[in-house]
Design a protein around this motif. Structure first.
Motif: not given
Lengths: 274, 362
Positions: B297-306, B255-259, B312-323, B242-243
């Protein structure tokens, strides 16, 4: 090896029971055929003198009635105790109170309550429910009230355990499957709690067989029981032989009942139904 | 073709003292439909089921079965099948006697009841176990017997209260398929209570998501998963990041949300108002790693994979965003895109139609 060693732990207890219980009881029972002379004269008297038949009849009648009354009172009581956890402590206390008072205090308390101008009769009279005092004491009614009062816990607790051990979803499940309250009780709850019920009933019956203070204090002339007679014969008549004979009758009746109840309650779940 | 309504709940509520366990539930169940009540424990789903079964009385509202008000009927006159969480088989009766029990209560002859019980036992795949006692069966077998017992009298409605809760994972999956098969073959109407979202997704025609005694959303599994209308549903059914932000513009469905990460676009759910607080809810599997210059893509963000978790079937990853906040992503194994690695700086994105803007009620 280890198991045999652990059996040695039973030795002190077994020795104690043997010396202070088994030996004297055996010696007493032996007197049924040896006192005043060797022979079966005591058993002949038991058979021939009508007083003993009426004593046995009284004892069995009182014990049976006590057992039935205990079951009828205890089942609903135990049911509430087991299904309403908030009331459990209070109800346990209520049912245990007679245990904590001496049998004399208890019996005299009943006399105060139940006599012709006692609280019970006075209240009923004042409420206009009766015109003259009910005969509540010094008869069979008094004996039953006193005995049920003190023996109730012996049915309540095994039943409470049995009802608590039941999966609480079983009765709702029976209802959803189309069984009305009575049929659900008869087909599900009663068979599943029967072992506890039988155990409690046998306990009460066996203990009632040996009661004599309550019948003596709260009963009338016609409520003489075997145990009272045994006491009388030993302490006043000095007829040890007859006392031993009557004791043997009580003991054998008790053993037969305990054995029968064991057979009856042995894994009721094994019975194939339907 | 419209199917007849089997069960209808109208404004059903249940209060325990001052606590509202169930609040104003409205629901309609069509013939042959499989509906799941999904929610955390204490959300009112089981209480609602118990009210339908007649084991609890509603404080207000009414429950209708085939158009008939159930209020005056005790449970044993409702003719509804119920499967309990811990099976509730009668331990002193054989399997067959258990199944024949409801038939005998319906005054079926002994032989007839037995034959019917045997047939139902075959239906659930346990033809040879009729003479056993419940305690001699495994958990899965007991569950099948409980199911057979509830199906034996062909009730118009089958209620199931977390029936697989006590089984291990493999057995659950097997039983899910089994229940789905029985539902399909017999065409029975099923109301199924579960707290397991996967179970609900696998078996249900529709899912009602319960929270705090209310139905938060009701709909088909796919629409519920892809278009949740509340933050609770988006979080309870599957994972979401949730952002939070403020609604800047709202036109039709978007909708356009300012985050904190700039404006983000997403599908607007009902209740989103311009100028008010909202959250953008993103499913991990919708998050894509972008190459620089990618603008599809309409939405784009920067971050670092933490963090990267291999599943098994997939990789889950957590991205630490700039904030400093975190975003969950999911990458199928064996896709063409470069594998995520811990510590790498990445550009992430997702389409506006792939995320939802929800009113922020918290």
């Amino acid at each position: 090896m280890k198991r045999q060693a652990s059996r040695l732990l039973l030795l002190p207890g077994a020795a104690f029971v043997a010396t202070v219980f088994a030996l004297p009881v055996g010696a007493l029972l032996l007197r049924s055929v040896s006192d005043p002379t060797w022979g079966l004269q005591n058993f002949r008297a038991l058979w021939e003198e009508p007083v003993y038949a009426s004593l046995i009849r009284n004892t069995v009648q009182i014990s049976l009635a006590t057992t039935v009354c205990c079951i009828l009172l205890a089942y609903p009581f135990a049911h509430v105790m087991a299904t309403r956890p908030r009331l459990t402590r209070l109800l346990t206390l209520v049912v245990l109170v007679p245990f904590w008072s001496s049998i004399l205090v208890r019996s005299f308390a009943w006399m105060v309550l139940l006599q012709n101008n006692g609280i019970v009769n006075q209240s009923l009279l004042r409420l206009g429910l009766i015109d003259q005092p009910l005969e509540l004491i010094f008869n069979r009614t008094g004996v039953l009230i006193g005995m049920v009062h003190v023996l109730l816990p012996f049915v309540v607790f095994p039943l409470y355990g049995a009802i608590r051990a039941m999966d609480p979803a079983l009765m709702p499940a029976a209802a959803c499957l189309g069984a009305g309250p009575i049929r659900a009780f008869l087909r599900v709850q009663l068979p599943l709690t029967l072992a506890g019920l039988v155990m409690g009933a046998v306990l009460v019956f066996v203990m009632a067989l040996g009661y004599f203070i309550t019948p003596a204090l709260l009963g009338g002339r016609r409520d003489a029981v075997i145990a009272r007679m045994i006491q009388l014969q030993v302490s006043q008549l000095g007829d040890w032989g007859m006392a031993a004979t009557l004791s043997l009758v009580l003991l054998v009746a008790t053993l037969i009942l305990l054995g029968a109840s064991q057979l009856l309650v042995r894994s009721p779940a094994r019975r194939p139904a339907g | 073709m419209t199917r007849p309504t089997v069960l209808e709940l109208r404004g059903v509520s249940k209060n325990f003292g001052p606590v509202a366990a169930v609040a104003d539930v409205d629901l309609e169940l069509k013939q042959g439909e499989f509906i799941s009540f999904l929610g955390p424990s204490g959300s009112g789903k089981t209480t609602t089921l118990m009210m339908v079964a007649g084991l609890q009385a509603p404080s207000s509202g009414s429950i209708l079965l085939n158009g008939r008000d159930l209020a005056p009927l005790p449970p044993y006159k409702r003719n509804i099948g119920v499967v309990f969480q811990h099976y509730a088989l009668f331990p002193h009766m054989s399997v067959l006697a258990n199944i024949a029990f409801p038939l005998e209560m319906r005054k079926l002859g002994r032989m007839q009841a037995r034959r019917r019980a045997e047939a139902v036992l075959r239906l659930v795949g346990l033809p040879d176990l009729g003479d056993r006692l419940p305690s001699q069966l495994s958990g899965g077998q007991q569950q099948r017997v409980a199911l057979a017992r509830a199906l034996a009298y062909e009730p118009p409605l089958l209620l199931m209260d977390e029936p697989l809760g006590a089984l291990d994972k493999n057995l659950r999956a097997q039983m899910q398929i089994e229940i789905a098969r029985l539902h399909r073959e017999l065409g029975i109407t099923v109301l199924y209570v579960t707290h397991d979202q996967e179970e609900a997704l696998v078996m249900s025609d529709r899912i009602a998501v319960f929270n705090h005694g209310r139905v938060e959303q009701i709909g088909q599994p796919q629409s519920l998963y892809e278009r949740p209308v509340t933050r609770f549903v988006a979080g309870f059914l599957g994972d979401s990041t949730f952002l939070p932000g403020k609604v800047q513009a709202l036109q039709k469905e978007e909708a356009v949300v300012l985050t904190a990460h700039g404006p983000l676009r997403g599908h607007a759910s009902p209740g989103v108002r311009p100028g008010e607080a909202a959250v953008v809810a993103v499913r991990p599997e919708r998050v894509v790693l972008l190459t620089p210059g990618d603008t599809a893509r309409e939405n784009a963000l920067r971050g670092r994979i933490s963090d990267v978790i291999y599943l098994g079937q997939s990789r889950k990853f957590v991205v630490r965003l700039e904030d400093g906040s975190e975003l969950l992503g999911l990458q199928p194994i064996g896709t063409a895109s470069p594998a995520v690695t811990e510590g790498s700086e990445v550009l992430l994105g997702w389409s506006a139609t792939d995320c939802n803007v929800l009113a922020d009620s918290d």
